[in-house]
Enzyme design. Structure first.
Site, PDB file in Angstrom:
ATOM      1  N   GLN A 128      50.095  68.378   6.787  1.00 53.90           N
ATOM      2  CA  GLN A 128      49.240  68.643   5.627  1.00 53.90           C
ATOM      3  C   GLN A 128      48.238  69.747   5.934  1.00 53.90           C
ATOM      4  O   GLN A 128      47.478  69.648   6.899  1.00 53.90           O
ATOM      5  CB  GLN A 128      48.495  67.364   5.226  1.00 53.90           C
ATOM      6  CG  GLN A 128      47.571  67.514   4.034  1.00 53.90           C
ATOM      7  CD  GLN A 128      46.692  66.297   3.844  1.00 53.90           C
ATOM      8  OE1 GLN A 128      45.926  65.921   4.739  1.00 53.90           O
ATOM      9  NE2 GLN A 128      46.784  65.657   2.698  1.00 53.90           N
ATOM     10  N   GLY A 129      48.199  70.787   5.114  1.00 54.07           N
ATOM     11  CA  GLY A 129      47.253  71.881   5.278  1.00 54.07           C
ATOM     12  C   GLY A 129      46.204  71.867   4.191  1.00 54.07           C
ATOM     13  O   GLY A 129      46.311  72.629   3.210  1.00 54.07           O
ATOM     14  N   TYR A 130      45.212  71.012   4.342  1.00 53.03           N
ATOM     15  CA  TYR A 130      44.133  70.912   3.357  1.00 53.03           C
ATOM     16  C   TYR A 130      42.811  71.436   3.950  1.00 53.03           C
ATOM     17  O   TYR A 130      42.298  72.471   3.557  1.00 53.03           O
ATOM     18  CB  TYR A 130      43.943  69.466   2.910  1.00 53.03           C
ATOM     19  CG  TYR A 130      44.826  69.018   1.774  1.00 53.03           C
ATOM     20  CD1 TYR A 130      45.943  69.757   1.382  1.00 53.03           C
ATOM     21  CD2 TYR A 130      44.560  67.835   1.094  1.00 53.03           C
ATOM     22  CE1 TYR A 130      46.751  69.334   0.329  1.00 53.03           C
ATOM     23  CE2 TYR A 130      45.355  67.413   0.047  1.00 53.03           C
ATOM     24  CZ  TYR A 130      46.446  68.153  -0.336  1.00 53.03           C
ATOM     25  OH  TYR A 130      47.233  67.726  -1.373  1.00 53.03           O
ATOM     26  N   GLU A 248      47.616  59.198  -0.909  1.00 50.64           N
ATOM     27  CA  GLU A 248      47.037  59.194   0.432  1.00 50.64           C
ATOM     28  C   GLU A 248      46.127  57.993   0.621  1.00 50.64           C
ATOM     29  O   GLU A 248      45.994  57.460   1.724  1.00 50.64           O
ATOM     30  CB  GLU A 248      46.250  60.486   0.671  1.00 50.64           C
ATOM     31  CG  GLU A 248      45.709  60.611   2.087  1.00 50.64           C
ATOM     32  CD  GLU A 248      45.050  61.949   2.366  1.00 50.64           C
ATOM     33  OE1 GLU A 248      44.573  62.134   3.505  1.00 50.64           O
ATOM     34  OE2 GLU A 248      45.002  62.800   1.462  1.00 50.64           O
ATOM     35  N   ASN A 398      33.785  57.778   3.051  1.00 52.05           N
ATOM     36  CA  ASN A 398      33.308  56.565   2.395  1.00 52.05           C
ATOM     37  C   ASN A 398      32.045  56.804   1.589  1.00 52.05           C
ATOM     38  O   ASN A 398      31.775  56.086   0.618  1.00 52.05           O
ATOM     39  CB  ASN A 398      33.077  55.467   3.445  1.00 52.05           C
ATOM     40  CG  ASN A 398      34.387  54.891   3.955  1.00 52.05           C
ATOM     41  OD1 ASN A 398      35.461  55.407   3.652  1.00 52.05           O
ATOM     42  ND2 ASN A 398      34.311  53.822   4.723  1.00 52.05           N
ATOM     43  N   GLU A 399      31.265  57.821   1.974  1.00 52.09           N
ATOM     44  CA  GLU A 399      30.097  58.159   1.162  1.00 52.09           C
ATOM     45  C   GLU A 399      30.534  58.639  -0.221  1.00 52.09           C
ATOM     46  O   GLU A 399      29.937  58.268  -1.244  1.00 52.09           O
ATOM     47  CB  GLU A 399      29.269  59.246   1.864  1.00 52.09           C
ATOM     48  CG  GLU A 399      28.512  58.772   3.102  1.00 52.09           C
ATOM     49  CD  GLU A 399      29.407  58.646   4.326  1.00 52.09           C
ATOM     50  OE1 GLU A 399      28.950  58.103   5.350  1.00 52.09           O
ATOM     51  OE2 GLU A 399      30.580  59.095   4.271  1.00 52.09           O
TER      52      GLU A 399
END
Length: 412
Positions: A128-130, A248, A398-399
């Protein structure tokens, strides 16, 4: 919500258990039990995918016409749960659980015909290239440029991606690139499929705190990507990315693995000496934290059941996916802390040769005789502890998930 399995569900569970008992070799079980993160040993993972593909179970969530299973949502949950409880190694999610769904939804017939069968067999292995050095949680700030070659129509890509898991093992990458700039940064992004053997690609491993080289930084120097490898529309890649992100963050059962870990910790703590001369399990502080973790695991399981029931009714689980992500990752971190305490002094030794990590271990030479201080699980404990620190960051920190919950669920 009815938490009881039907007779058909119980029969399916027994079928899955029989298959796992027959096909999971001791080597594969070891690879699953001694995983140090969410990623299994690459060779073991690919071997298990081959076995599942022979049975037609490698990608059960895919549409049936592309190789998926005509299972109910309950059967999907049972399969995930039983696989985890049996110690099966995980499959890489990048191809089967992520980009494949985007291909089904947005791909051309040519793209589907080429990639989907090869993802199933493992011939095509995606990374994955994010994320980029300056674009992580704010993914829309990405800047890797893709300029159109007017003579061919190809995209010429220059820039870098970071935290790219299994980039060295992958032969394809799905990536987001910047094809134009507008006032709204989510616009002008294009979703592309990049052949990792293309000229101009350089991969630099990143050594994690665990010592493993699972993630990488990938550099692109005028890498040519044919327009036929654009997924969706040029400048509208954000639509594809948002769709893919749903897969995801979900699609599996987190509670079974956490239940197994908590049970193993309880069993060990019953034998582990405490500072006062008794057993660790009798230490009030430790026992209280372990009980809290096991209760939270049961709560997580009930929430997973509730989400399953919601989806089974054809409804959208909405913010529950954010809640699951927060609860599962933070609970996993708490349990790995308990595992470190239960492992005692032998758990502080760095012994990756006693584990099955998800990638190479940098600058480590195992002892010639393979000596291990303690049991294999004690060697796994510190590596899992280090790797789990990232759990509250990946797939949307998570924030950010709490902001979603505050806005969507509480109206703040």
């Amino acid at each position: 919500m009815d938490l009881r399995w039907s007779d058909a569900d119980i029969a399916f569970r027994d079928e899955v258990r029989a298959f796992l008992e027959d096909k999971l070799t001791p080597e594969l079980r070891r690879a699953g039990r001694l995983m140090t993160s969410v990623y299994a040993d690459h060779d073991a993972s690919m071997e298990w995918q081959r076995i599942l593909h022979e049975r037609g179970w490698a990608a059960p969530a895919w549409p049936v016409e592309y190789g998926g299973c005509d299972w109910s949502l309950t059967q999907h949950y049972i399969f995930s749960r039983e696989s985890t409880l049996a110690g099966a190694p995980s499959l890489s999610p990048m191809g089967i659980r992520m980009v494949a769904h985007a291909l089904v939804a947005f791909g051309t017939d040519e793209q589907k015909d080429y990639f989907l069968p090869r993802i199933l067999t493992g011939e095509v292995f995606f990374c994955q290239g994010y994320s980029e050095p300056e674009a992580g949680s704010d993914l829309a700030a990405l800047s890797m440029a893709a300029v159109v070659d007017e003579s061919t129509g190809d995209l010429i890509c220059t820039g870098s991606k970071i935290w790219t898991t299994h980039a060295r093992e992958a032969n394809w990458m799905f990536a987001l690139v910047r094809t134009s700039r507008t006032q709204k940064k989510q616009q002008g992004i294009t979703f592309v499929l990049i052949d990792m053997t293309s000229p101009g690609i350089q991969i630099r491993p990143l050594v994690m705190t665990s010592g493993e080289e699972v993630q990488n930084q990938v550099f692109f120097d005028e890498v040519r990507v044919p327009t036929k490898n654009v997924l969706g529309e040029v400048d509208d890649g954000w639509t594809v990315a948002k769709y893919l992100l749903e897969f995801e963050r979900g699609g599996g059962a987190s509670s079974p693995a956490l239940q197994v870990m908590a049970d193993e910790i309880a069993a060990v703590a019953a034998e582990q000496p405490a500072l006062d001369g008794g057993k660790l399990i009798d230490d009030p502080a430790f026992a209280r934290r372990l009980a809290d973790a096991r209760i939270r695991t049961e709560v997580l399981e009930i929430l997973e059941y509730r989400v399953l029931a919601t989806v089974a009714e054809g409804k959208n689980p909405g913010v529950a996916s954010s809640m699951l992500k927060v609860l599962a990752t933070e609970l996993s971190q708490a349990i790995t802390e308990l595992a470190m305490e239960a492992a005692g002094p032998r758990g502080r030794a760095y012994q990756p040769h006693g584990t099955c990590p998800g990638g190479p271990v940098a600058q480590f030479e195992p002892p010639p005789d393979g000596y291990l201080s303690g049991e294999p699980w004690q060697a796994v404990a510190p590596l899992r502890y280090f790797n789990d620190r990232a759990g509250s960051i990946y797939a949307g920190s998570n924030e950010i998930q709490r902001n979603i919950l505050a806005k969507a669920a509480l109206g703040l």
